[in-house]
Design an enzyme around this catalytic site. Sequence first.
Site, PDB file in Angstrom:
ATOM      1  N   TRP A  12       0.818  -1.199   0.000  1.00 48.02           N
ATOM      2  CA  TRP A  12       0.000   0.000   0.000  1.00 48.02           C
ATOM      3  C   TRP A  12       0.859   1.259   0.000  1.00 48.02           C
ATOM      4  O   TRP A  12       0.590   2.215  -0.720  1.00 48.02           O
ATOM      5  CB  TRP A  12      -0.958  -0.025   1.181  1.00 48.02           C
ATOM      6  CG  TRP A  12      -2.063   0.984   1.180  1.00 48.02           C
ATOM      7  CD1 TRP A  12      -2.589   1.582   2.275  1.00 48.02           C
ATOM      8  CD2 TRP A  12      -2.816   1.501   0.067  1.00 48.02           C
ATOM      9  NE1 TRP A  12      -3.630   2.434   1.917  1.00 48.02           N
ATOM     10  CE2 TRP A  12      -3.777   2.405   0.562  1.00 48.02           C
ATOM     11  CE3 TRP A  12      -2.757   1.278  -1.313  1.00 48.02           C
ATOM     12  CZ2 TRP A  12      -4.672   3.102  -0.261  1.00 48.02           C
ATOM     13  CZ3 TRP A  12      -3.655   1.968  -2.138  1.00 48.02           C
ATOM     14  CH2 TRP A  12      -4.591   2.860  -1.603  1.00 48.02           C
ATOM     15  N   GLY A 133     -10.564   4.199   2.201  1.00 54.80           N
ATOM     16  CA  GLY A 133     -11.614   3.920   1.220  1.00 54.80           C
ATOM     17  C   GLY A 133     -11.418   2.568   0.579  1.00 54.80           C
ATOM     18  O   GLY A 133     -10.492   1.818   0.913  1.00 54.80           O
ATOM     19  N   LYS A 188     -14.721  -2.830   9.162  1.00 55.64           N
ATOM     20  CA  LYS A 188     -14.999  -3.663   7.984  1.00 55.64           C
ATOM     21  C   LYS A 188     -13.965  -4.786   7.859  1.00 55.64           C
ATOM     22  O   LYS A 188     -14.254  -5.844   7.289  1.00 55.64           O
ATOM     23  CB  LYS A 188     -15.064  -2.806   6.716  1.00 55.64           C
ATOM     24  CG  LYS A 188     -13.799  -2.037   6.368  1.00 55.64           C
ATOM     25  CD  LYS A 188     -12.805  -2.837   5.562  1.00 55.64           C
ATOM     26  CE  LYS A 188     -11.496  -2.087   5.405  1.00 55.64           C
ATOM     27  NZ  LYS A 188     -10.481  -2.879   4.656  1.00 55.64           N
ATOM     28  N   ASP A 241     -15.951   0.218   1.453  1.00 57.15           N
ATOM     29  CA  ASP A 241     -14.760  -0.526   1.843  1.00 57.15           C
ATOM     30  C   ASP A 241     -15.110  -1.945   2.260  1.00 57.15           C
ATOM     31  O   ASP A 241     -14.348  -2.891   2.014  1.00 57.15           O
ATOM     32  CB  ASP A 241     -14.049   0.212   2.986  1.00 57.15           C
ATOM     33  CG  ASP A 241     -12.541   0.019   2.958  1.00 57.15           C
ATOM     34  OD1 ASP A 241     -12.062  -0.805   2.161  1.00 57.15           O
ATOM     35  OD2 ASP A 241     -11.846   0.691   3.742  1.00 57.15           O
ATOM     36  N   SER A 251      -7.999  -9.199  -0.982  1.00 55.34           N
ATOM     37  CA  SER A 251      -8.186  -8.895   0.433  1.00 55.34           C
ATOM     38  C   SER A 251      -7.498  -9.927   1.321  1.00 55.34           C
ATOM     39  O   SER A 251      -7.874 -11.105   1.342  1.00 55.34           O
ATOM     40  CB  SER A 251      -9.682  -8.861   0.769  1.00 55.34           C
ATOM     41  OG  SER A 251      -9.870  -8.822   2.175  1.00 55.34           O
ATOM     42  N   ASN A 253      -7.665  -9.901   4.587  1.00 58.06           N
ATOM     43  CA  ASN A 253      -8.593 -10.257   5.661  1.00 58.06           C
ATOM     44  C   ASN A 253      -9.537 -11.357   5.201  1.00 58.06           C
ATOM     45  O   ASN A 253      -9.783 -12.327   5.924  1.00 58.06           O
ATOM     46  CB  ASN A 253      -9.380  -9.020   6.095  1.00 58.06           C
ATOM     47  CG  ASN A 253      -8.524  -8.041   6.875  1.00 58.06           C
ATOM     48  OD1 ASN A 253      -8.215  -8.245   8.035  1.00 58.06           O
ATOM     49  ND2 ASN A 253      -8.126  -6.955   6.211  1.00 58.06           N
ATOM     50  N   VAL A 276       0.488  -8.683   7.275  1.00 56.83           N
ATOM     51  CA  VAL A 276      -0.296  -8.311   8.449  1.00 56.83           C
ATOM     52  C   VAL A 276      -1.781  -8.354   8.104  1.00 56.83           C
ATOM     53  O   VAL A 276      -2.220  -7.766   7.110  1.00 56.83           O
ATOM     54  CB  VAL A 276       0.087  -6.910   8.949  1.00 56.83           C
ATOM     55  CG1 VAL A 276      -0.840  -6.468  10.084  1.00 56.83           C
ATOM     56  CG2 VAL A 276       1.537  -6.905   9.436  1.00 56.83           C
TER      57      VAL A 276
END
Length: 331
Positions: A12, A133, A188, A241, A251, A253, A276
């Site tokens: 990111w 976002g 989220k 998001d 993603s 997660n 992470v």
Amino acid sequence: MSKVMVVGGGSWGCALAQVLADNEHRVQIYMRNEEQRREFNKSHSLPRFLPGVSFSQQIEAVADLNQYDQMDFIVFALPTQSIRGVLEEHFSGYQGSAIFVNVAKGLELRTHKRISEIFSEYIPLEQYVCLSGPTHAEEVAIHMPSTIVSSSVSEQSSERVQDLFMNSVFRVYTNSDLIGVELGGATKNVLALGLGVASGLGFGDNTMAALMTRGMHEIVRFGTAMGGNKETFYGLTGMGDLIVTATSQHSRNRRAGVLLGQGYSLQETTHKVNMVVEGVMTCKALYEQAQVLGVDMPITREIYGVLYEDLDVAGAVERLMEREKKRESLD
């Protein structure tokens, strides 16, 4: 042209550095890993995180974070639980005028604080901006059209960050509801874990729609109890998001949740994802804070149970389905 330091050389941070370079700003990325730093400066690539992406030759990876005093903007692209340590080590007593931009999404585990509350212990809050976002680094780095939100207690600061990043493929909105913007991004991630678990168990679209919709109600209940505006949670930094994090192949997660649903332990899951997973730590802080506030969050409760109480994964959906009957509530 502004001078920008990006603190954190993951996917990111590097994707945002590319946006800044596209906008002709002078960009340095602080990378702690010496091998990764040398490789980036040699090839301008990040094969571990973003294979196949070529970054601008104008971006320089550096080892010295103490050059921050020369910067107009300092972008923190670090995991939530690492932020306080870096601030404590490098920015205690900071007296400069740079705008600090945070792009992490989470709650501090020990204190349950939002990230702006952590920063406010080290810098004036007017110099803090949250950038959040529905944006995956894998798409931003290759210039796919994306939207994001700049939020601060200072309208001037949020607009400066809007101007810094915005271009023809990266549209930036402003929103003055800093609490709502931060909490939407944090909560989220937890729900995306749960949706991943359901997918890993083999459940279908009906289950996903139910979990996402009821999960939004949990986000709103918790977020408004914490002082956020209800409308914010139905915007880009909440619903938007959640949609992208809960459904995308990018993603981490959701990926972690799928592995948990397939029977892997939390330790095995973390090892396999190899990045992470913010939702894991945030889930603990979120659940504990919801208990303090008395906010009903049944989906979050089940995710917490799976992660931290070794509850049966397959039984989580069953426990949710067998709850006492009630009317649908939009609160």
